[in-house]
Motif scaffolding. Structure first.
Motif, PDB file in Angstrom:
ATOM      1  N   GLU A 185      -2.335  56.474  30.068  1.00 35.73           N
ATOM      2  CA  GLU A 185      -2.571  55.953  28.723  1.00 35.73           C
ATOM      3  C   GLU A 185      -3.598  54.827  28.754  1.00 35.73           C
ATOM      4  OE1 GLU A 185      -0.125  54.134  24.887  1.00 35.73           O
ATOM      5  OE2 GLU A 185       0.663  53.862  26.906  1.00 35.73           O
ATOM      6  N   MET A 186      -3.522  53.956  29.734  1.00 40.11           N
ATOM      7  CA  MET A 186      -4.470  52.846  29.834  1.00 40.11           C
ATOM      8  C   MET A 186      -5.901  53.370  29.916  1.00 40.11           C
ATOM      9  SD  MET A 186      -4.960  50.018  32.845  1.00 40.11           S
ATOM     10  CE  MET A 186      -5.699  51.257  33.931  1.00 40.11           C
ATOM     11  N   PHE A 187      -6.118  54.359  30.801  1.00 43.72           N
ATOM     12  CA  PHE A 187      -7.457  54.910  30.942  1.00 43.72           C
ATOM     13  C   PHE A 187      -7.865  55.693  29.691  1.00 43.72           C
ATOM     14  CE2 PHE A 187      -6.637  54.231  35.522  1.00 43.72           C
ATOM     15  CZ  PHE A 187      -7.792  53.520  35.824  1.00 43.72           C
ATOM     16  N   MET A 188      -6.885  56.282  29.010  1.00 47.94           N
ATOM     17  CA  MET A 188      -7.173  57.007  27.783  1.00 47.94           C
ATOM     18  C   MET A 188      -7.731  56.065  26.728  1.00 47.94           C
ATOM     19  SD  MET A 188      -4.554  58.897  25.150  1.00 47.94           S
ATOM     20  CE  MET A 188      -4.038  57.301  24.480  1.00 47.94           C
ATOM     21  N   TRP A 189      -7.062  54.918  26.508  1.00 44.06           N
ATOM     22  CA  TRP A 189      -7.531  53.981  25.492  1.00 44.06           C
ATOM     23  C   TRP A 189      -8.876  53.380  25.881  1.00 44.06           C
ATOM     24  CZ3 TRP A 189      -5.659  55.133  21.238  1.00 44.06           C
ATOM     25  CH2 TRP A 189      -4.295  55.333  21.004  1.00 44.06           C
ATOM     26  N   GLU A 190      -9.077  53.118  27.168  1.00 43.79           N
ATOM     27  CA  GLU A 190     -10.366  52.592  27.626  1.00 43.79           C
ATOM     28  C   GLU A 190     -11.481  53.604  27.368  1.00 43.79           C
ATOM     29  OE1 GLU A 190     -10.237  51.295  31.670  1.00 43.79           O
ATOM     30  OE2 GLU A 190      -9.167  49.437  31.198  1.00 43.79           O
ATOM     31  N   SER A 191     -11.175  54.868  27.550  1.00 40.36           N
ATOM     32  CA  SER A 191     -12.145  55.929  27.295  1.00 40.36           C
ATOM     33  C   SER A 191     -12.469  56.019  25.812  1.00 40.36           C
ATOM     34  CB  SER A 191     -11.594  57.265  27.793  1.00 40.36           C
ATOM     35  OG  SER A 191     -12.482  58.321  27.491  1.00 40.36           O
ATOM     36  N   VAL A 192     -11.447  55.895  24.979  1.00 42.84           N
ATOM     37  CA  VAL A 192     -11.615  55.981  23.525  1.00 42.84           C
ATOM     38  C   VAL A 192     -12.447  54.816  22.997  1.00 42.84           C
ATOM     39  CG1 VAL A 192     -10.376  55.766  21.324  1.00 42.84           C
ATOM     40  CG2 VAL A 192      -9.544  57.343  23.081  1.00 42.84           C
ATOM     41  N   THR A 193     -12.185  53.621  23.506  1.00 46.57           N
ATOM     42  CA  THR A 193     -12.886  52.425  23.021  1.00 46.57           C
ATOM     43  C   THR A 193     -14.223  52.195  23.706  1.00 46.57           C
ATOM     44  OG1 THR A 193     -11.723  51.028  24.642  1.00 46.57           O
ATOM     45  CG2 THR A 193     -10.709  51.273  22.463  1.00 46.57           C
ATOM     46  N   GLY A 194     -14.528  53.008  24.700  1.00 45.22           N
ATOM     47  CA  GLY A 194     -15.795  52.861  25.409  1.00 45.22           C
ATOM     48  C   GLY A 194     -15.789  51.763  26.450  1.00 45.22           C
ATOM     49  N   GLU A 195     -14.603  51.242  26.779  1.00 46.05           N
ATOM     50  CA  GLU A 195     -14.502  50.155  27.746  1.00 46.05           C
ATOM     51  C   GLU A 195     -14.485  50.648  29.192  1.00 46.05           C
ATOM     52  OE1 GLU A 195     -11.056  47.876  26.776  1.00 46.05           O
ATOM     53  OE2 GLU A 195     -11.644  47.619  24.677  1.00 46.05           O
ATOM     54  N   SER A 196     -14.257  51.928  29.383  1.00 50.37           N
ATOM     55  CA  SER A 196     -14.158  52.456  30.741  1.00 50.37           C
ATOM     56  C   SER A 196     -15.536  52.585  31.383  1.00 50.37           C
ATOM     57  CB  SER A 196     -13.473  53.820  30.730  1.00 50.37           C
ATOM     58  OG  SER A 196     -13.431  54.359  32.037  1.00 50.37           O
ATOM     59  N   HIS A 197     -15.638  52.161  32.629  1.00 54.20           N
ATOM     60  CA  HIS A 197     -16.885  52.281  33.383  1.00 54.20           C
ATOM     61  C   HIS A 197     -16.810  53.446  34.372  1.00 54.20           C
ATOM     62  CE1 HIS A 197     -18.000  48.473  31.639  1.00 54.20           C
ATOM     63  NE2 HIS A 197     -16.939  47.891  32.163  1.00 54.20           N
ATOM     64  N   PHE A 198     -15.760  54.244  34.262  1.00 49.67           N
ATOM     65  CA  PHE A 198     -15.541  55.337  35.201  1.00 49.67           C
ATOM     66  C   PHE A 198     -15.608  56.678  34.486  1.00 49.67           C
ATOM     67  CE2 PHE A 198     -12.932  51.648  36.408  1.00 49.67           C
ATOM     68  CZ  PHE A 198     -13.542  51.313  37.620  1.00 49.67           C
ATOM     69  N   SER A 199     -16.030  57.693  35.205  1.00 45.50           N
ATOM     70  CA  SER A 199     -16.071  59.037  34.637  1.00 45.50           C
ATOM     71  C   SER A 199     -14.660  59.615  34.644  1.00 45.50           C
ATOM     72  CB  SER A 199     -16.998  59.944  35.453  1.00 45.50           C
ATOM     73  OG  SER A 199     -16.433  60.205  36.734  1.00 45.50           O
ATOM     74  N   ILE A 200     -14.455  60.619  33.819  1.00 48.30           N
ATOM     75  CA  ILE A 200     -13.161  61.301  33.779  1.00 48.30           C
ATOM     76  C   ILE A 200     -12.830  61.887  35.146  1.00 48.30           C
ATOM     77  CG2 ILE A 200     -11.955  63.334  32.861  1.00 48.30           C
ATOM     78  CD1 ILE A 200     -13.269  62.741  30.164  1.00 48.30           C
ATOM     79  N   GLN A 201     -13.850  62.399  35.833  1.00 50.07           N
ATOM     80  CA  GLN A 201     -13.638  63.000  37.146  1.00 50.07           C
ATOM     81  C   GLN A 201     -13.189  61.958  38.170  1.00 50.07           C
ATOM     82  OE1 GLN A 201     -16.349  63.655  35.154  1.00 50.07           O
ATOM     83  NE2 GLN A 201     -15.459  65.629  34.544  1.00 50.07           N
TER      84      GLN A 201
END
Length: 203
Positions: free
Chosen positions: A170-186
């Motif tokens: 869930e944490m990575f999901m929200w980061e992905s949604v908000t554009g805060e993630s610096h990592f690829s899904i892979q």
């Protein structure tokens, strides 16, 4: 045999769908806080007060849209999980993580509305808690199965591990949604699955 709807019932169904579609559009354009039922009614081209016949407030309307959205996630989380080997389990889990995050990214606009709403609406926050529990129950079931097959460590509490696994995703999901993630899904899929597998499954 399913009973055919009367013209009045069919009209009610179509009106409800118009309100939901208009609601989705306005929520995405305005965000949850700024959206009003009046804006939704206007967008739907309906008379004032019509929406209240179907939805008590905008919170209830959003919850129905969220429930529809979550069906995509449930299809991933609740797919058959019956591995015979650790390798099969790992393949299934990697695929689930990737699909889970990919859907969130594809539906980022509505997920962003949900993210905002759960912070300001008690009703939406309550529904999100219920959604979380449904995912956790599904993961617990999968872990219990893996333990019964001798693939996963029996000394670990499946409900506790399931909760931790869901919250990590869930944490990575929200980061992905908000554009805060610096990592690829892979990258997330590989690293998360590695930690999960090495902590829970027998090698």
């Amino acid at each position: 045999m399913k009973k055919a709807l009367s013209s009045r019932e069919e009209k009610a169904v179509q009106t409800r769908l118009r309100i939901l579609e208009a609601g989705r559009t306005i929520f995405i354009e305005q965000g949850f806080t700024k959206t009003t039922i009046s804006q939704i009614i206007k967008k739907a081209g309906l008379g004032y007060g019509t929406a209240y016949v179907y939805f008590k407030n905008k919170d209830e309307l959003l919850i129905e849209l969220v429930d529809e959205l979550m069906n995509q996630f449930y299809q991933v989380a609740e797919r058959s999980f019956v591995p015979n080997t650790v390798e099969e389990a790992q393949s299934c889990i990697q695929e689930q993580v990737e699909l889970f995050l990919s859907i969130a990214k594809q539906e980022a606009k509505m997920m962003s509305v949900l993210n905002e709403a759960r912070g300001v609406s008690t009703a939406v926050a309550k529904r999100w808690s219920e959604i979380q529990e449904r995912f956790i129950i599904s993961i617990t079931k999968d872990i219990t199965f893996a333990q019964s097959k001798g693939l996963a460590s029996n000394h670990l509490n499946p409900a506790l591990i399931a909760r931790g696994w869901f919250y990590a995703n869930e944490m990575f999901m929200w980061e992905s949604v908000t554009g805060e993630s610096h990592f690829s899904i892979q990258e997330i899929r590989e690293q998360l699955t590695y930690l999960y597998m090495n902590g829970l499954y027998h090698k």
